[in-house]
Design a protein around this motif. Structure first.
Motif, PDB file in Angstrom:
ATOM      1  N   TRP A 180      99.270   1.311  56.633  1.00 11.06           N
ATOM      2  CA  TRP A 180      99.543   1.848  55.664  1.00 11.06           C
ATOM      3  C   TRP A 180      98.930   0.583  54.923  1.00 11.06           C
ATOM      4  CZ3 TRP A 180     102.290   5.917  55.330  1.00 11.06           C
ATOM      5  CH2 TRP A 180     102.594   6.627  55.956  1.00 11.06           C
ATOM      6  N   PRO A 181      98.354   1.321  53.493  1.00 10.89           N
ATOM      7  CA  PRO A 181      97.924   0.074  52.147  1.00 10.89           C
ATOM      8  C   PRO A 181      99.868  -0.448  51.937  1.00 10.89           C
ATOM      9  CG  PRO A 181      98.921   2.493  51.617  1.00 10.89           C
ATOM     10  CD  PRO A 181      98.615   2.085  53.166  1.00 10.89           C
TER      11      PRO A 181
ATOM     12  N   ALA B 268     101.885  -3.080  49.317  1.00  9.15           N
ATOM     13  CA  ALA B 268     102.251  -3.010  47.947  1.00  9.15           C
ATOM     14  C   ALA B 268     101.850  -3.409  47.186  1.00  9.15           C
ATOM     15  CB  ALA B 268     103.301  -2.609  47.975  1.00  9.15           C
ATOM     16  N   THR B 269     100.984  -4.971  47.711  1.00 10.48           N
ATOM     17  CA  THR B 269     100.840  -5.719  47.282  1.00 10.48           C
ATOM     18  C   THR B 269      99.451  -5.797  46.716  1.00 10.48           C
ATOM     19  OG1 THR B 269     100.530  -7.146  48.263  1.00 10.48           O
ATOM     20  CG2 THR B 269     102.391  -7.696  47.003  1.00 10.48           C
ATOM     21  N   GLU B 270      99.315  -5.035  47.791  1.00  7.41           N
ATOM     22  CA  GLU B 270      97.602  -4.657  46.953  1.00  7.41           C
ATOM     23  C   GLU B 270      97.294  -3.134  46.426  1.00  7.41           C
ATOM     24  OE1 GLU B 270      96.210  -4.126  51.182  1.00  7.41           O
ATOM     25  OE2 GLU B 270      95.588  -5.999  51.429  1.00  7.41           O
ATOM     26  N   LEU B 271      97.883  -2.341  45.901  1.00  5.07           N
ATOM     27  CA  LEU B 271      98.259  -0.951  45.413  1.00  5.07           C
ATOM     28  C   LEU B 271      99.006  -1.930  44.279  1.00  5.07           C
ATOM     29  CD1 LEU B 271      99.522   1.426  47.407  1.00  5.07           C
ATOM     30  CD2 LEU B 271      97.731   1.137  47.410  1.00  5.07           C
ATOM     31  N   ARG B 272      99.262  -2.404  43.589  1.00  2.00           N
ATOM     32  CA  ARG B 272      99.956  -3.129  42.447  1.00  2.00           C
ATOM     33  C   ARG B 272      98.971  -3.788  41.650  1.00  2.00           C
ATOM     34  NH1 ARG B 272     104.789  -6.549  44.235  1.00  2.00           N
ATOM     35  NH2 ARG B 272     105.951  -4.469  45.376  1.00  2.00           N
ATOM     36  N   GLN B 273      97.363  -3.888  42.034  1.00  4.78           N
ATOM     37  CA  GLN B 273      96.407  -4.938  41.482  1.00  4.78           C
ATOM     38  C   GLN B 273      95.540  -3.899  41.247  1.00  4.78           C
ATOM     39  OE1 GLN B 273      94.876  -7.754  44.881  1.00  4.78           O
ATOM     40  NE2 GLN B 273      96.955  -9.301  44.689  1.00  4.78           N
ATOM     41  N   ALA B 274      95.476  -2.622  42.009  1.00  5.54           N
ATOM     42  CA  ALA B 274      94.656  -1.670  41.216  1.00  5.54           C
ATOM     43  C   ALA B 274      95.257  -1.617  39.490  1.00  5.54           C
ATOM     44  CB  ALA B 274      94.875  -0.540  41.904  1.00  5.54           C
TER      45      ALA B 274
ATOM     46  N   TRP C 266      95.406   4.725  39.905  1.00  8.65           N
ATOM     47  CA  TRP C 266      96.483   5.963  39.810  1.00  8.65           C
ATOM     48  C   TRP C 266      95.947   7.026  39.177  1.00  8.65           C
ATOM     49  CZ3 TRP C 266      99.536   4.342  43.307  1.00  8.65           C
ATOM     50  CH2 TRP C 266      99.887   3.309  44.018  1.00  8.65           C
TER      51      TRP C 266
END
Length: 147
Positions: free
Chosen positions: A59-60, A62-68, A73
């Motif tokens: 699963w991705p 969340a901290t990595e996703l927030r850096q996008a 998105w």
């Protein structure tokens, strides 16, 4: 391996008019293109979720996703617009005209994106060959629409 990727791109491209036809048929039975598009995305989401589970992807985080970046998105919105537009246009302008215009738009934007090297695209300068390719595609759109 390169030939496999090229063939995959070709086959995926073949799915575009089929998807528009399938979704426009669903639109006839579901109160319009927006409902058909929503159903299409729900089925696609379920299918992708099943593949992710079957392949046991992590699963991705969340901290990595927030850096996008924020624009990373927007792909789902672009996909929804593409699917809804296809479902709406297919019965109105036909598969050949619709796909010719879609491909022309895709190619023109692709040449621009390659030129600036935006997002993850490697940079490829606009040159005479690419300009001639775009012009030939535009001529193809005109011919397909006229006849």
């Amino acid at each position: 391996m390169l030939y496999f990727w090229l063939a995959l791109a070709f086959v995926a491209g073949m799915m575009m008019p089929m998807q528009a036809g399938v979704n426009s048929t669903l639109a006839l039975h579901s109160n319009g293109a927006l409902w058909a598009s929503w159903i299409s995305f729900a089925v696609g989401t379920a299918a992708l979720f099943g593949v992710v589970l079957a392949m046991r992807y992590n699963w991705p985080i969340a901290t990595e996703l927030r850096q996008a970046p924020w624009w990373a998105w927007t792909g789902g919105f672009m996909g929804a617009l593409f699917v809804a537009t296809g479902a709406f246009l297919a019965p109105r302008i036909g598969a050949a005209t619709m796909v010719a215009l879609l491909v022309a738009g895709q190619l023109i934007m692709s040449v621009i994106l390659d030129h600036i090297g935006w997002a993850t695209f490697p940079q490829h300068e606009i040159n005479l060959g690419r300009i001639l390719g775009v012009l030939c595609l535009i001529a193809g759109v005109v011919l397909i629409r006229m006849y």
